[in-house]
Design a protein around this motif. Structure first.
Motif, PDB file in Angstrom:
ATOM      1  N   LEU A 289       0.444  11.884   8.341  1.00 33.82           N
ATOM      2  CA  LEU A 289       0.469  10.791   7.368  1.00 33.82           C
ATOM      3  C   LEU A 289       1.892  10.533   6.871  1.00 33.82           C
ATOM      4  N   LYS A 290       2.665  11.603   6.690  1.00 33.83           N
ATOM      5  CA  LYS A 290       4.048  11.437   6.257  1.00 33.83           C
ATOM      6  C   LYS A 290       4.865  10.684   7.289  1.00 33.83           C
ATOM      7  N   ARG A 292       3.711   8.585   9.581  1.00 33.40           N
ATOM      8  CA  ARG A 292       3.207   7.235   9.829  1.00 33.40           C
ATOM      9  C   ARG A 292       3.325   6.314   8.624  1.00 33.40           C
ATOM     10  N   VAL A 293       3.162   6.845   7.429  1.00 34.70           N
ATOM     11  CA  VAL A 293       3.120   6.008   6.234  1.00 34.70           C
ATOM     12  C   VAL A 293       4.346   6.221   5.350  1.00 34.70           C
ATOM     13  N   GLN A 297       3.435   8.760  -0.123  1.00 35.58           N
ATOM     14  CA  GLN A 297       2.003   8.584   0.129  1.00 35.58           C
ATOM     15  C   GLN A 297       1.370   9.897   0.604  1.00 35.58           C
TER      16      GLN A 297
END
Length: 325
Positions: A289-290, A292-293, A297
């Motif tokens: 997630l880090k 990709r976003v 977040q």
């Protein structure tokens, strides 16, 4: 008269198109030359050091979760379980269905954690619901009755185990009782009173061995530093009220290994392994997630998720420690 000729200064160089070339003065404000590149070996070591730092950070976070779970969160869990057990036991007392034996009417073992008594030590301000069974998981909710002994109030010696440090530490101060102090225990057979005979440690003989038809009580907890016990401590007391009919107890060999004094609950290995895998998968998901976003977040999502999973894992891992800590 001869005239001395003066030297003629050289003409400035002329550019190909007729423009005059002026020699440039050295630039005194020019920046210093760039430093040479760092050796390649330092560039190669940076990822390894970063990985090691992250690994140490993860280990530190897990240890912090364990400490928080075993102390703060464990104490809250103990209070919640005690409140629920007290309500359930009052209902059983009102309906005359409170257990007075280690076995049910059809001969099965009473389920671990079932409330069987209320223990009160006025000098220490202790008032705890005692559950059946003494595994590490069972003692996280409060003191437990050793299945191989009679119920409190009956002929023989009833034994109750309790934690000294973790999960509220209900027996943290039992070493401070003195001979003559009163202990009260309420069971399905009524209220029973005991008189403390003394505190003993490893190697000391039992102070009070009840005669035939008499009753006694022994409280057991860890001895030594709170989270690094060195041995076991016992508090012996004799029954001073009427002896109740004895319903019998399990033979010692029938008591599960994880319910013996200072035993670990190895049945927790499976949930520990499962929750550890879930935690690792969640950690990889947060890293993804880090990437990709974004970092923030990932923090917003990852901190509560990984924190919850870490505390859950720590709760199961605590069962692997000796049951009296």
């Amino acid at each position: 008269m001869t005239t001395t000729e003066m030297p003629v200064p050289p003409e400035p160089p002329v550019a190909p198109h007729g423009d005059t070339l002026v020699a440039e003065a050295p630039n005194l404000w020019a920046p210093p030359p760039a430093a040479p590149d760092r050796p390649a070996v330092l560039v190669e070591e940076a990822p390894a050091l970063r990985t090691a730092g992250q690994a140490l950070g993860i280990v530190g976070a897990l240890l912090l979760c364990f400490v928080v779970q075993f102390t703060l969160v464990g104490a809250l869990k103990h209070e919640r379980d005690q409140s629920q057990a007290h309500t359930d036991f009052r209902v059983h007392l009102a309906n005359a269905t409170a257990p007075v034996s280690a076995l049910t009417e059809d001969g099965r073992l009473i389920e671990s954690g079932t409330p069987v008594a209320i223990l009160e030590i006025p000098r220490l301000g202790v008032r705890e619901v005692v559950g059946e069974g003494t595994s590490s998981s069972a003692l996280a909710s409060g003191p437990g009755h050793l299945r191989s002994t009679v119920m409190p109030g009956q002929a023989g010696t009833a034994v109750i185990l309790g934690r000294r440090a973790g999960y509220g530490g209900p027996f943290a101060q039992v070493n401070k009782v003195v001979p003559g102090d009163e202990i009260r225990v309420t069971t399905g057979q009524g209220e029973h009173r005991y008189q403390v005979q003394g505190v003993r440690r490893a190697g000391a003989p039992q102070r009070h061995v009840p005669a035939a038809g008499k009753g006694a009580l022994t409280l057991v907890t860890a001895d030594g530093p709170y989270f690094m016990p060195t041995d076991v401590l016992w508090v012996d007391a004799k029954l001073t009220t009427e002896v109740m009919p004895t319903s019998g107890a399990l033979p010692s060999f029938a008591v599960p290994d994880n319910e013996r004094v200072m035993a670990s609950d190895l049945t927790a290995l499976v949930p520990v392994a499962v929750w550890a895998l879930v935690l690792v998968a969640a950690a990889f998901a947060v890293v993804y997630l880090k990437q990709r976003v974004g970092r923030w977040q990932a923090w917003v999502v990852g901190v509560p998720v990984l924190g919850t999973l870490g505390l859950t894992l720590a709760d199961h891992a605590a069962a692997l420690l000796p049951n009296l800590i």
